[in-house]
Design a protein around this motif. Sequence first.
Motif, PDB file in Angstrom:
ATOM      1  N   ASN A 194      36.672 -77.387  65.961  1.00 35.82           N
ATOM      2  CA  ASN A 194      36.367 -78.783  66.304  1.00 35.82           C
ATOM      3  C   ASN A 194      36.565 -79.673  65.089  1.00 35.82           C
ATOM      4  N   ILE A 195      37.490 -80.593  65.201  1.00 37.79           N
ATOM      5  CA  ILE A 195      37.831 -81.512  64.115  1.00 37.79           C
ATOM      6  C   ILE A 195      37.455 -82.931  64.533  1.00 37.79           C
ATOM      7  N   LEU A 196      36.711 -83.608  63.693  1.00 30.57           N
ATOM      8  CA  LEU A 196      36.337 -84.998  63.964  1.00 30.57           C
ATOM      9  C   LEU A 196      37.021 -85.900  62.950  1.00 30.57           C
ATOM     10  N   LYS A 201      25.354 -87.543  56.622  1.00 26.14           N
ATOM     11  CA  LYS A 201      24.982 -86.861  57.861  1.00 26.14           C
ATOM     12  C   LYS A 201      25.611 -85.479  57.984  1.00 26.14           C
ATOM     13  N   THR A 202      26.512 -85.166  57.077  1.00 28.57           N
ATOM     14  CA  THR A 202      27.231 -83.895  57.149  1.00 28.57           C
ATOM     15  C   THR A 202      26.479 -82.800  56.393  1.00 28.57           C
ATOM     16  N   ASN A 203      26.414 -81.640  56.988  1.00 27.23           N
ATOM     17  CA  ASN A 203      25.808 -80.479  56.330  1.00 27.23           C
ATOM     18  C   ASN A 203      26.910 -79.750  55.552  1.00 27.23           C
ATOM     19  N   LYS A 204      26.978 -80.022  54.263  1.00 28.97           N
ATOM     20  CA  LYS A 204      28.083 -79.489  53.466  1.00 28.97           C
ATOM     21  C   LYS A 204      27.985 -77.989  53.217  1.00 28.97           C
ATOM     22  N   HIS A 205      26.846 -77.391  53.573  1.00 27.63           N
ATOM     23  CA  HIS A 205      26.724 -75.935  53.459  1.00 27.63           C
ATOM     24  C   HIS A 205      27.341 -75.235  54.677  1.00 27.63           C
ATOM     25  N   GLN A 206      27.501 -75.968  55.765  1.00 29.72           N
ATOM     26  CA  GLN A 206      28.023 -75.370  56.993  1.00 29.72           C
ATOM     27  C   GLN A 206      29.270 -76.080  57.523  1.00 29.72           C
ATOM     28  N   GLN A 207      29.583 -77.249  56.999  1.00 28.24           N
ATOM     29  CA  GLN A 207      30.719 -78.028  57.489  1.00 28.24           C
ATOM     30  C   GLN A 207      31.634 -78.415  56.335  1.00 28.24           C
ATOM     31  N   LEU A 208      32.874 -78.730  56.682  1.00 29.54           N
ATOM     32  CA  LEU A 208      33.857 -79.181  55.701  1.00 29.54           C
ATOM     33  C   LEU A 208      34.059 -80.677  55.873  1.00 29.54           C
ATOM     34  N   LEU A 209      33.967 -81.408  54.759  1.00 25.67           N
ATOM     35  CA  LEU A 209      34.045 -82.863  54.789  1.00 25.67           C
ATOM     36  C   LEU A 209      35.158 -83.351  53.877  1.00 25.67           C
ATOM     37  N   ASN A 210      36.015 -84.208  54.435  1.00 29.55           N
ATOM     38  CA  ASN A 210      37.102 -84.821  53.672  1.00 29.55           C
ATOM     39  C   ASN A 210      36.928 -86.335  53.678  1.00 29.55           C
ATOM     40  N   LEU A 211      36.814 -86.912  52.484  1.00 23.61           N
ATOM     41  CA  LEU A 211      36.740 -88.369  52.345  1.00 23.61           C
ATOM     42  C   LEU A 211      37.933 -88.838  51.515  1.00 23.61           C
ATOM     43  N   PRO A 212      38.991 -89.291  52.161  1.00 22.14           N
ATOM     44  CA  PRO A 212      40.187 -89.691  51.423  1.00 22.14           C
ATOM     45  C   PRO A 212      39.948 -90.785  50.386  1.00 22.14           C
ATOM     46  N   ASP A 213      38.987 -91.689  50.638  1.00 22.07           N
ATOM     47  CA  ASP A 213      38.753 -92.773  49.695  1.00 22.07           C
ATOM     48  C   ASP A 213      37.845 -92.374  48.536  1.00 22.07           C
ATOM     49  N   ASN A 214      37.216 -91.211  48.624  1.00 22.55           N
ATOM     50  CA  ASN A 214      36.341 -90.739  47.545  1.00 22.55           C
ATOM     51  C   ASN A 214      36.248 -89.213  47.635  1.00 22.55           C
ATOM     52  N   PRO A 215      37.325 -88.510  47.283  1.00 23.08           N
ATOM     53  CA  PRO A 215      37.402 -87.062  47.495  1.00 23.08           C
ATOM     54  C   PRO A 215      36.255 -86.271  46.878  1.00 23.08           C
ATOM     55  N   SER A 216      35.729 -86.707  45.749  1.00 26.95           N
ATOM     56  CA  SER A 216      34.676 -85.948  45.071  1.00 26.95           C
ATOM     57  C   SER A 216      33.385 -85.893  45.867  1.00 26.95           C
ATOM     58  N   GLN A 217      33.223 -86.789  46.841  1.00 26.41           N
ATOM     59  CA  GLN A 217      32.027 -86.796  47.680  1.00 26.41           C
ATOM     60  C   GLN A 217      32.128 -85.798  48.835  1.00 26.41           C
ATOM     61  N   GLY A 218      33.313 -85.294  49.074  1.00 27.29           N
ATOM     62  CA  GLY A 218      33.495 -84.282  50.115  1.00 27.29           C
ATOM     63  C   GLY A 218      33.551 -82.893  49.502  1.00 27.29           C
ATOM     64  N   ASN A 219      33.893 -81.910  50.308  1.00 29.20           N
ATOM     65  CA  ASN A 219      34.027 -80.548  49.778  1.00 29.20           C
ATOM     66  C   ASN A 219      35.370 -79.915  50.112  1.00 29.20           C
ATOM     67  N   ILE A 220      36.283 -80.686  50.705  1.00 30.63           N
ATOM     68  CA  ILE A 220      37.662 -80.203  50.881  1.00 30.63           C
ATOM     69  C   ILE A 220      38.641 -81.336  50.595  1.00 30.63           C
ATOM     70  N   ILE A 221      39.812 -80.950  50.123  1.00 33.42           N
ATOM     71  CA  ILE A 221      40.943 -81.855  49.954  1.00 33.42           C
ATOM     72  C   ILE A 221      42.013 -81.420  50.951  1.00 33.42           C
ATOM     73  N   ILE A 222      42.636 -82.378  51.606  1.00 30.87           N
ATOM     74  CA  ILE A 222      43.749 -82.063  52.503  1.00 30.87           C
ATOM     75  C   ILE A 222      45.015 -82.608  51.845  1.00 30.87           C
ATOM     76  N   PRO A 223      45.755 -81.755  51.150  1.00 23.00           N
ATOM     77  CA  PRO A 223      46.868 -82.232  50.325  1.00 23.00           C
ATOM     78  C   PRO A 223      48.116 -82.553  51.135  1.00 23.00           C
ATOM     79  N   SER A 224      49.058 -83.176  50.447  1.00 16.94           N
ATOM     80  CA  SER A 224      50.368 -83.419  51.043  1.00 16.94           C
ATOM     81  C   SER A 224      51.025 -82.067  51.312  1.00 16.94           C
ATOM     82  N   THR A 225      51.435 -81.844  52.549  1.00 16.88           N
ATOM     83  CA  THR A 225      51.953 -80.537  52.946  1.00 16.88           C
ATOM     84  C   THR A 225      53.226 -80.700  53.772  1.00 16.88           C
ATOM     85  N   PHE A 226      54.165 -79.803  53.551  1.00 16.27           N
ATOM     86  CA  PHE A 226      55.363 -79.813  54.390  1.00 16.27           C
ATOM     87  C   PHE A 226      55.783 -78.378  54.695  1.00 16.27           C
ATOM     88  N   LYS A 227      56.530 -78.238  55.759  1.00 17.19           N
ATOM     89  CA  LYS A 227      56.923 -76.916  56.245  1.00 17.19           C
ATOM     90  C   LYS A 227      58.432 -76.870  56.461  1.00 17.19           C
TER      91      LYS A 227
END
Length: 215
Positions: free
Chosen positions: A14-16, A92-118
């Motif tokens: 589940n992705i929000l 509101k996010t439980n960072k021990h059980q959920q992954l959080l990405n904040l593009p405007d302030n990455p250090s406040q989240g616990n995952i980075i979603i980098p530029s990716t290509f295939k």
Amino acid sequence: MGLTSLFVNAKNENILIIGTGEVGLRRAYRFLEAESNVNIITKDIDPDIKQDLINKGAIFHNQTQLYPLIKTSHIIIAATNDHQLNQEIAKKTNKHQQLLNLPDNPSQGNIIIPSTFKIEDIIISIYTNSKSPLMAKTLRKKIQKTITKQDIQNIKLQEHIRKKLKKEIPTQKERKKLMEIIQQDNNIQRLLKEDKTIEAQKQAELMINNKIRGI
């Protein structure tokens, strides 16, 4: 942040995604491609883009569903242009059980979603530690130019011969050595360059059989 790179199986997760600016849309399409359950909350989106996302499997919700959806999501992406709202979502996010990405302030989240290509079976991600998204894009273009069709053919060949090697050669060290010999074989590389994959496979199999027979 103590960062390390990894790939996550996001199928059926589940992705929000909150916000559908340029970043939010990129994330939405990426997770739809990964066969995730993508839920989106946004105030403003082009109707055609919204319909395209719906056609691909995304579900749109109104703002009142924000906090219930946060509780049931595995990955949460706060990509709005409202910094305060992004921070509220982070709290509101439980960072021990959920992954959080904040593009405007990455250090406040616990995952980075980098530029990716295939490119077929090759997946490459680039991250500049949030210092230069523009350089990440530039590096991506450079790397894309260096990967040739012959590289792709080599990957397919090695996939094919690894299966045979695991059956026929007992140790990983011996298998690796033989794979390196096959990869460096000029005749095999010529065949791959000429798009003669079957012939290259047969040549590689012959080399393996000769090794087994001690020739």
